[in-house]
Design a protein around this motif. Structure first.
Motif, PDB file in Angstrom:
ATOM      1  N   THR A  89       0.805  -1.226   0.000  1.00 51.61           N
ATOM      2  CA  THR A  89       0.000   0.000   0.000  1.00 51.61           C
ATOM      3  C   THR A  89       0.838   1.275   0.000  1.00 51.61           C
ATOM      4  N   PRO A  90       1.811   1.448   0.909  1.00 53.60           N
ATOM      5  CA  PRO A  90       2.503   2.743   0.977  1.00 53.60           C
ATOM      6  C   PRO A  90       3.296   3.109  -0.270  1.00 53.60           C
ATOM      7  N   THR A  91       3.877   2.118  -0.956  1.00 57.19           N
ATOM      8  CA  THR A  91       4.634   2.472  -2.160  1.00 57.19           C
ATOM      9  C   THR A  91       3.708   3.009  -3.244  1.00 57.19           C
ATOM     10  N   SER A  92       2.535   2.401  -3.401  1.00 57.87           N
ATOM     11  CA  SER A  92       1.581   2.893  -4.395  1.00 57.87           C
ATOM     12  C   SER A  92       1.095   4.286  -4.034  1.00 57.87           C
ATOM     13  N   ILE A  93       0.856   4.527  -2.743  1.00 56.60           N
ATOM     14  CA  ILE A  93       0.412   5.852  -2.305  1.00 56.60           C
ATOM     15  C   ILE A  93       1.484   6.894  -2.620  1.00 56.60           C
ATOM     16  N   MET A  94       2.732   6.567  -2.303  1.00 55.66           N
ATOM     17  CA  MET A  94       3.823   7.516  -2.545  1.00 55.66           C
ATOM     18  C   MET A  94       3.923   7.879  -4.020  1.00 55.66           C
ATOM     19  N   VAL A  95       3.938   6.871  -4.873  1.00 55.70           N
ATOM     20  CA  VAL A  95       4.120   7.139  -6.302  1.00 55.70           C
ATOM     21  C   VAL A  95       2.878   7.806  -6.875  1.00 55.70           C
ATOM     22  N   GLY A  96       1.694   7.322  -6.498  1.00 58.84           N
ATOM     23  CA  GLY A  96       0.445   7.877  -7.026  1.00 58.84           C
ATOM     24  C   GLY A  96       0.246   9.329  -6.657  1.00 58.84           C
ATOM     25  N   THR A  97       0.446   9.664  -5.380  1.00 58.27           N
ATOM     26  CA  THR A  97       0.258  11.058  -4.959  1.00 58.27           C
ATOM     27  C   THR A  97       1.352  11.951  -5.522  1.00 58.27           C
ATOM     28  N   GLY A  98       2.558  11.400  -5.678  1.00 50.26           N
ATOM     29  CA  GLY A  98       3.628  12.180  -6.283  1.00 50.26           C
ATOM     30  C   GLY A  98       3.330  12.501  -7.733  1.00 50.26           C
ATOM     31  N   ARG A  99       2.842  11.516  -8.482  1.00 47.85           N
ATOM     32  CA  ARG A  99       2.479  11.753  -9.883  1.00 47.85           C
ATOM     33  C   ARG A  99       1.300  12.723  -9.975  1.00 47.85           C
ATOM     34  N   ALA A 100       0.362  12.602  -9.041  1.00 49.42           N
ATOM     35  CA  ALA A 100      -0.775  13.524  -9.019  1.00 49.42           C
ATOM     36  C   ALA A 100      -0.296  14.952  -8.824  1.00 49.42           C
ATOM     37  N   ALA A 101       0.684  15.146  -7.933  1.00 45.80           N
ATOM     38  CA  ALA A 101       1.208  16.490  -7.688  1.00 45.80           C
ATOM     39  C   ALA A 101       1.837  17.059  -8.955  1.00 45.80           C
ATOM     40  N   GLU A 102       2.500  16.211  -9.732  1.00 43.30           N
ATOM     41  CA  GLU A 102       3.093  16.676 -10.982  1.00 43.30           C
ATOM     42  C   GLU A 102       2.031  17.123 -11.970  1.00 43.30           C
ATOM     43  N   LEU A 103       0.818  16.556 -11.841  1.00 46.28           N
ATOM     44  CA  LEU A 103      -0.303  16.934 -12.712  1.00 46.28           C
ATOM     45  C   LEU A 103      -1.150  18.040 -12.091  1.00 46.28           C
ATOM     46  N   GLY A 104      -0.691  18.606 -10.966  1.00 43.76           N
ATOM     47  CA  GLY A 104      -1.424  19.693 -10.340  1.00 43.76           C
ATOM     48  C   GLY A 104      -2.559  19.255  -9.449  1.00 43.76           C
ATOM     49  N   VAL A 105      -2.552  17.985  -9.005  1.00 43.79           N
ATOM     50  CA  VAL A 105      -3.602  17.455  -8.129  1.00 43.79           C
ATOM     51  C   VAL A 105      -2.981  17.102  -6.786  1.00 43.79           C
ATOM     52  N   LEU A 106      -3.483  17.703  -5.706  1.00 45.80           N
ATOM     53  CA  LEU A 106      -2.952  17.439  -4.373  1.00 45.80           C
ATOM     54  C   LEU A 106      -4.002  16.725  -3.541  1.00 45.80           C
ATOM     55  N   PHE A 107      -3.700  15.496  -3.140  1.00 44.83           N
ATOM     56  CA  PHE A 107      -4.577  14.763  -2.229  1.00 44.83           C
ATOM     57  C   PHE A 107      -4.197  15.174  -0.815  1.00 44.83           C
ATOM     58  N   ARG A 108      -4.949  16.133  -0.273  1.00 46.12           N
ATOM     59  CA  ARG A 108      -4.574  16.700   1.011  1.00 46.12           C
ATOM     60  C   ARG A 108      -4.814  15.730   2.147  1.00 46.12           C
ATOM     61  N   LYS A 109      -5.927  15.009   2.118  1.00 50.30           N
ATOM     62  CA  LYS A 109      -6.263  14.069   3.179  1.00 50.30           C
ATOM     63  C   LYS A 109      -6.051  12.653   2.675  1.00 50.30           C
ATOM     64  N   GLY A 110      -5.466  11.827   3.526  1.00 58.19           N
ATOM     65  CA  GLY A 110      -5.043  10.504   3.099  1.00 58.19           C
ATOM     66  C   GLY A 110      -6.144   9.653   2.509  1.00 58.19           C
ATOM     67  N   ASP A 111      -7.306   9.603   3.175  1.00 59.49           N
ATOM     68  CA  ASP A 111      -8.342   8.695   2.698  1.00 59.49           C
ATOM     69  C   ASP A 111      -9.024   9.200   1.431  1.00 59.49           C
ATOM     70  N   ALA A 112      -8.759  10.450   1.016  1.00 59.02           N
ATOM     71  CA  ALA A 112      -9.371  10.964  -0.212  1.00 59.02           C
ATOM     72  C   ALA A 112      -8.934  10.156  -1.424  1.00 59.02           C
ATOM     73  N   LEU A 113      -7.715   9.633  -1.395  1.00 59.73           N
ATOM     74  CA  LEU A 113      -7.218   8.835  -2.510  1.00 59.73           C
ATOM     75  C   LEU A 113      -8.083   7.606  -2.717  1.00 59.73           C
ATOM     76  N   GLN A 114      -8.584   7.036  -1.628  1.00 64.17           N
ATOM     77  CA  GLN A 114      -9.454   5.865  -1.730  1.00 64.17           C
ATOM     78  C   GLN A 114     -10.901   6.265  -1.962  1.00 64.17           C
ATOM     79  N   GLN A 115     -11.335   7.350  -1.347  1.00 64.20           N
ATOM     80  CA  GLN A 115     -12.739   7.743  -1.433  1.00 64.20           C
ATOM     81  C   GLN A 115     -13.118   8.247  -2.818  1.00 64.20           C
ATOM     82  N   LEU A 116     -12.215   8.987  -3.473  1.00 69.74           N
ATOM     83  CA  LEU A 116     -12.566   9.597  -4.751  1.00 69.74           C
ATOM     84  C   LEU A 116     -12.901   8.546  -5.802  1.00 69.74           C
ATOM     85  N   GLN A 117     -12.169   7.430  -5.811  1.00 67.60           N
ATOM     86  CA  GLN A 117     -12.449   6.400  -6.817  1.00 67.60           C
ATOM     87  C   GLN A 117     -13.758   5.677  -6.559  1.00 67.60           C
ATOM     88  N   GLN A 118     -14.353   5.887  -5.372  1.00 68.40           N
ATOM     89  CA  GLN A 118     -15.639   5.281  -5.060  1.00 68.40           C
ATOM     90  C   GLN A 118     -16.809   6.160  -5.476  1.00 68.40           C
TER      91      GLN A 118
END
Length: 823
Positions: A463-492
């Protein structure tokens, strides 16, 4: 009466000396508190209590004087698997002053929230250190530097281990693979000499490169908290000790079972070290986004001092300092332009590809790149207050977050290692009882294989490696997941609700069209109308003035009639601008314009009529234009299977016209902020999980009430207090990118967890010899070590694929450039 605890708390909210009595009364009213002394000057309370500290902090909160809460991120060393994570978390959370503690294996860090005064970072670091995991406060970008150093050191150690293990492997396994080689060894150096050489080399390997497993693993066994190192130490230790007995005292073993397994112990250590080196290199790449962001800020800035300029370190820049920025340089801090004009590339912050024009009174953001003009600016925000610092902080928080899905992993890994030890012992017992002769070597092989192959490294990294890479790539695209569970909630999310003004549209009216009649010239009409409206502060008037030329004539005799329009004399001609009622009062015939005016109004625009010297001259239509990229973004969200809704305070006619134009499925209009909450609940009940997209300021209640709040183009505050996800750009296509990243990251996490759990579920029985009675092979401990190392490398490598995620919609040049964070 003796008390169990005595602590000092930092108290907030005390404004005067009378607050002291209220705080003391609140504390003394808590069951178990025997003494409470409050110091107003120091804003502290000394409390002696017997009971949970949470009762004390809750009493202070209820009294309106909450205890100060602090957050700290610490680097945790010597963690190797998921069970280490659980152990560190248990130790930290056992401190009554700790409110929350989340440990991340991929970043090798712990994010701790604690009651300030009741404990401190040094004490928390000592807790982790006493448990066998040295800790210290993390520095910015420390993880990537540590990983680079660790990867280099592990590579060197692995090469030494491989050099020692290779002769052992060749001497023992070469004879099994090539019979002629076995005979050659037997005839030249002899079997016993071969075993002695293997013993010497293996001993050197275990004492040298392999020592780390015993230094860490044996203490964890003694603490009754075995980790991955303990499994490796037990497995290789058993193989080594058995081989030593077979070499020096074969008579102690049953006849025919005096075989050596030095090569197994050696190769296991080499393969696991190799796996760790590959992990360290891969994990070092997961922090690429943070390194890019940190690298955006220049080290120095050019500061005006009197009639000269001096280069000063960024850390010494103060608010109000006047700075000079040359063409091509990075903007050092957030600032306001005092002089000069230029275009600034804000793509690394906002994701927008087109440089933004800057002139006096405009804001510039630290880390962006100045174009060909020179700028003179005044520093407005420095240090931790800059947009770039906020972005880095949010990305770091997101990368260290623990998603709800991680709870399942934590529950399993909490008992996994003890369960593996039990399975290994059971495996040995079964082979000793039911195995064919010689049973002891086969029991040893299977037991060691179970210990080695079951190491839960992949589980901890899934889990943590995917979170690190995913949120890092999101930041490069101008998307900041400020709260941790938002990464899981948004896809729902099943429905995306959007605010209208400032989200779907530009947020300010613009002149849409001019239709002239009776032979009037378009440019002349616009020039005179803009001159009249320049005297009005109404947003519609501002839009008309903005559309006119720069050199406007001066109007005279300006008058305004509320709700009807305005009039003035421009260059000797009377100009009237306003509604049909105003035109009717002035006897102006609108027959040539009313049909088009009705059509424009039906489409959501605001029609205005212009009369010059009592004759109809033109129809002006003003509207809040749709943002560039909005239609593409909504089409993409529809293609993702999402329902789209608009929730706005605008009138129903205008909202429905825009919804029809954009293809929005559901419209709720003419609602106040509290009505938006009701609309959100209704949509959620009808469609399911809901994401709300708004500007993050007047939409704060709706952002907070939704399952996932997405703030878009909100300015420098980036909706920190309310949004779960922050889009640095005003482009709505960022929402599609956010959903895409969320879905891809969660799919990646599920792949990793499926591999990690499936790997252990399937291969532990194989390692235990379940296939042997069916004619299948026994799994060599060395092969088990290789499989275990490759499993972890697979998980990290799979997570790194997220670095290649492309924007859901390609960024392209836009005619209208929206202001990003800095506007």
């Amino acid at each position: 009466m003796t008390t169990a605890h005595e602590t000092r708390l930092n108290i907030t909210g005390m404004g005067c000396a009378s607050c002291v009595g209220r705080v003391e009364a609140a504390l003394q009213g808590v069951a178990g508190v025997s003494e409470a002394t409050v110091n107003f000057a120091a804003a502290t309370a000394q409390v002696a209590y017997d009971g949970p500290l949470s009762d004390v902090t809750q009493a202070l909160q209820a009294a309106g004087y909450p205890a100060a809460i602090a957050d700290v991120t610490m680097k945790i060393d010597q963690m190797s698997c998921a069970s280490c994570v659980n152990r560190v978390e248990r130790v930290l959370r056992a401190d009554p002053a700790v409110i929350a503690a989340d440990v991340n294996l991929a970043t090798e860090s712990a994010t701790i929230r604690y009651v300030e005064g009741a404990t401190d970072p040094a004490s928390l670091a000592k807790l982790a250190g006493d448990a066998g995991y040295p800790a210290h406060i993390a520095q910015t970008d420390e993880t990537s530097a540590d990983k680079a150093h660790e990867a280099t050191a592990l590579t060197r150690t692995t090469l030494i281990a491989a050099a020692l293990a290779l002769p052992v492997f060749v001497l023992e396994m070469g004879g099994h693979m090539i019979p002629a080689f076995h005979h050659w060894v037997h005839q030249t150096i002899g079997l016993q000499a071969s075993h002695l050489i293997q013993f010497a080399l293996t001993s050197a390997l275990l004492v040298g490169p392999g020592r780390v497993f015993y230094v860490k693993g044996i203490p964890s066994l003694l603490r009754r908290a075995p980790d991955m190192n303990a499994l490796v130490a037990m497995g290789t230790g058993a193989a080594y000790l058995y081989s030593v007995i077979a070499t020096f005292a074969p008579g102690l073993l049953p006849q025919g079972s005096a075989n050596v397994y030095f090569e197994a112990a050696s190769v296991i250590v080499v393969l696991i070290l190799l796996g760790r080196a590959m992990e360290a290199r891969a994990k070092g790449r997961t922090g690429a986004a943070i390194r890019k962001l940190v690298g955006l800020q220049p080290k120095t800035a050019r500061v005006e001092q009197g009639n000269t300029t001096v280069d000063r370190p960024i850390s010494q820049i103060n608010v109000g300092d006047v700075l000079q920025i040359r063409p091509g340089e990075r903007v050092p801090v957030d600032a306001v332009v005092l002089g000069g004009t230029s275009y600034v590339d804000e793509s690394m912050i906002s994701g927008e590809p087109v440089p933004v024009g800057k002139a006096p009174d405009d804001q510039v953001v630290g880390g962006t790149v100045n174009g060909t003009g020179a700028l003179r600016v005044r520093a407005a925000r420095v240090g931790a207050d800059t947009v770039l610092a906020q972005v880095i902080r949010m990305v770091e928080q997101a990368q260290g977050a623990k998603l709800p899905i991680q709870g399942l992993v934590d529950k399993i890994t909490a008992w996994f290692v003890p369960a593996v030890l039990a399975v290994a012992l059971l495996t040995i017992a079964i082979w000793l009882i039911f195995g064919p002769a010689p049973a002891l070597p086969m029991a040893l092989v299977t037991g060691v294989s179970v210990l080695i192959i079951a190491c839960p490294c992949a589980m901890g990294l899934a889990t943590p490696t995917s979170i690190m890479v995913g949120t890092g790539r999101a930041a490069e695209l101008g998307v900041l997941f400020r709260k941790g569970d938002a990464l899981q909630q948004l896809q729902q999310a099943k429905v995306v609700a959007l605010d209208k003004t400032g989200t779907l549209t530009m947020g300010r009216p613009e002149l849409e069209s001019i239709t002239t009649v009776n032979g009037f010239d378009r440019d002349d009409v616009l020039r005179q109308a803009a001159a009249v409206e320049s005297r009005s502060e109404h947003p519609v008037a501002t839009a008309i003035t903005r559309a006119g030329p720069a050199d406007l004539p001066q109007p005279t005799g300006f008058t305004s009639q509320t709700g009807l329009g305005v009039r003035a004399v421009v260059e000797g001609r009377e100009v009237v601008i306003g509604s049909p009622r105003l035109m009717d009062r002035n006897g102006v015939d609108l027959s040539g314009l009313t049909s088009e005016a009705d059509q424009r109004a039906a489409a959501g625009a605001t029609p205005l009529f212009v009369a010059i010297d009592g004759q109809a001259a033109a129809l002006l239509t003003v509207s809040d234009p749709v943002k560039p990229g909005t239609i593409e973004a909504l089409d993409r969200l529809h293609a993702m299977g999402l329902t789209l809704a608009m929730v706005t305070g605008d009138n129903a006619r205008t909202a429905q016209a825009l919804a029809d134009k954009l293809g929005i499925d559901h419209v709720t209009a003419e609602v106040l902020p509290d009505g938006k909450l009701q609309a959100i609940n209704t949509l959620r009940d009808q469609f399911g999980a809901l994401a709300f997209v708004g500007d993050g300021i007047n939409d704060a209640p709706a952002l907070a009430a939704s399952d996932t709040g997405v703030a878009i183009g909100t300015g420098t505050d980036v909706a920190i207090e309310t949004a779960d996800v922050v889009l640095m750009s005003g482009d709505l296509r960022g929402v599609a990118n956010a959903v895409e990243i969320s879905r891809r990251t969660m799919r990646n996490i599920r792949q990793n967890l499926g591999w990690a759990f499936g790997y252990n579920t399937l291969l532990i029985p194989v390692a235990a010899g379940a296939l042997y009675p069916l004619g299948g092979p026994l799994l060599s401990p060395a092969l088990a070590a290789g499989a275990m190392a490759l499993s972890s490398v697979f998980v990290v490598t799979n997570a790194l694929r997220l670095r290649r995620v492309r924007a859901s919609l390609p960024e392209r040049d836009m005619k209208h450039q929206t202001q990003a964070v800095a506007s």
